[in-house]
Design an enzyme around this catalytic site. Structure first.
Site, PDB file in Angstrom:
ATOM      1  N   ASP A   1       0.852  -1.194   0.000  1.00  0.00           N
ATOM      2  CA  ASP A   1       0.000   0.000   0.000  1.00  0.00           C
ATOM      3  C   ASP A   1       0.886   1.241   0.000  1.00  0.00           C
ATOM      4  O   ASP A   1       1.722   1.387   0.892  1.00  0.00           O
ATOM      5  CB  ASP A   1      -0.902   0.007   1.245  1.00  0.00           C
TER       6      ASP A   1
ATOM      7  N   ARG B   1     -16.713 -11.938  -2.121  1.00  0.00           N
ATOM      8  CA  ARG B   1     -15.971 -11.504  -0.926  1.00  0.00           C
ATOM      9  C   ARG B   1     -16.056  -9.992  -0.823  1.00  0.00           C
ATOM     10  O   ARG B   1     -16.032  -9.293  -1.851  1.00  0.00           O
ATOM     11  CB  ARG B   1     -14.514 -11.968  -1.012  1.00  0.00           C
TER      12      ARG B   1
END
Ligand SMILES: C=C1C[C@]23C[C@H]1CC[C@H]2[C@]1(C)CCC[C@@](C)(C(=O)O)[C@H]1[C@@H]3C(=O)O
Ligand SMILES: O=C(O)CCC(=O)C(=O)O
Ligand SMILES: [Fe+2]
Length: 380
Positions: free
Chosen positions: A248, A312
């Site tokens: 990230d 999901r």
């Protein structure tokens, strides 16, 4: 050791910067009309999901215990965080103070949005170069290795700084009538994440031996990104990835995952799973916080798998500093005290974010590629 984000050849965006055509990725249509997924969603052999994956031992940090001030609980929390953040950057937080009913409202509203017709979702269509809005698999942004997911991303800044409810306002501006509850629940969720992230910043500061308030104050006027990740069922999950391998670029990620599972972290040269825990948030260090600690805490490679049985859903809150703040580590983490030279150049988050949105698809090398890009620009 985990695979922290290091240098190699930068990836390029697809040449086509035309408006994203999200109609190409409609998982319902794709799943109904063929047993094969389109080639753009098939990942190279060396990146395809592996099957025999063991769980990663991630510490469970009792946040209430840390905040209670009890010296034993404080030292346990700071020790566990320091070990995890130094090794692979991932830890779980429980007793976090986020209301469970808010979580269930957030999941319910997610279903209603992502199951709506494409024309409805496209009211919030993400624009090229923008980090907010609706995107389906980034068709038009990338030309291969497309992620099997739809996302809805919001910009978030604390109301006391902007005197506006940025998430709620975005929803009402883009989606119009009938989305009042939708906007309200995600405004509340983002505010809860903001509160939680600042508490975690206190914990991280103490674990690094700097002033408890140092990083909390650095992020108080944050300009963060809150993203809903929706991963539809996939007919060939062994060929696809919901989110490709990356670190990230942001500072701190607070992720809540549903009961389906699929998050994996690359540690000691192996992919390891982080199984779902509904009572805990998964927290990981991002590239920008790795730079703020002069490389001491690691931003590490992770990815998300899909499956053929169940969709999901995850919520990712990406804490980011105010765009114009200079990202540089405190003196205590640099120089003679730590005998560590500077690992990364000074930069601003707004430049790093622009780099990921317009020039470089975030992967495992983003921070290094950005540092090289910055130096090349500064030499002119
Ligand atoms: C700053 C960001 C870019 C991404 C969203 C946030 C933090 C994570 C990044 C991302 C998820 C890393 C993998 C690739 C990416 C393109 C994605 O799959 O969504 C990245 C996000 C983005 O650029 O939109
Ligand atoms: O959805 C997940 O499990 C992880 C998603 C992720 O890593 C991200 O959005 O950065
Ligand atoms: Fe991530």
């Amino acid at each position: 050791m985990a695979m922290e984000c290091i240098a190699t050849v930068p990836q390029r965006f697809s040449v086509n910067k035309a408006k994203e055509d999200s109609s190409i990725f409609d998982a319902k249509l794709l799943n109904q009309h063929s047993n094969h997924i389109p080639q753009q969603f098939v990942w190279p052999d060396h990146e395809k999901p592996s099957t025999d994956v063991q769980p990663l031992q991630v510490p469970l940090i009792d946040l209430a215990g840390f905040l209670s001030g009890d010296s034993l609980l404080v030292s346990k929390a700071t020790r566990l965080v320091s070990e995890a953040a130094t090794q692979h950057g991932f830890f779980l937080v429980t007793n976090h103070g986020v209301d469970e009913s808010l979580l269930s409202r957030a999941y319910l509203n997610m279903d209603s949005f992502f199951k709506a017709p494409a024309s409805e979702k496209q009211k919030a269509q993400r624009k090229w170069g923008e980090s907010s809005g609706y995107a389906s698999s980034f068709v038009g942004r990338f030309s291969s290795k497309l992620p099997w997911k739809e996302t809805l991303s919001f910009k978030f800044s604390p109301e006391e700084r902007t005197h506006s409810q940025t998430v709620k306002d975005f929803v009402s501006e883009k989606m119009g009538d009938g989305y009042e509850d939708f906007g309200k629940v995600y405004q509340e969720y983002a505010e809860a994440m903001n509160t939680l992230s600042l508490k975690i910043m206190e914990l991280l500061g103490m674990s690094l031996g700097v002033e408890r308030r140092h990083f909390r104050e650095f992020f108080e006027d944050n300009e963060s990104i809150f993203r809903l990740n929706y991963y539809p069922q996939c007919k060939q999950p062994e060929l696809a990835l919901g989110t490709g391998p990356h670190c990230d670029p942001t500072s701190l990620t607070i992720l809540h995952q549903d009961q389906v599972g699929g998050l994996q972290v690359f540690v000691d040269n192996k992919w390891k799973s982080i199984p779902p825990n509904p009572h805990a948030f998964v927290v990981n260090i991002g590239d920008t916080f790795m730079a703020l600690t002069n490389g001491r805490y690691k931003s590490c490679l992770h990815r998300a798998l899909v499956n053929s049985e169940r969709e999901r859903k995850t919520f990712a809150f990406f804490l980011c500093p105010k765009g114009d703040k200079v990202v540089k580590p405190p003196e205590e983490l640099v120089g003679s005290l730590m005998s560590r030279e500077r690992e990364y150049p000074d930069f601003t988050w707004s430049m790093f974010l622009e780099f990921t949105q317009k020039h470089y698809r975030a992967d495992m090398n983003t921070l290094e590629a950005f540092s090289i890009w910055l130096k090349s620009r500064r030499n002119f």
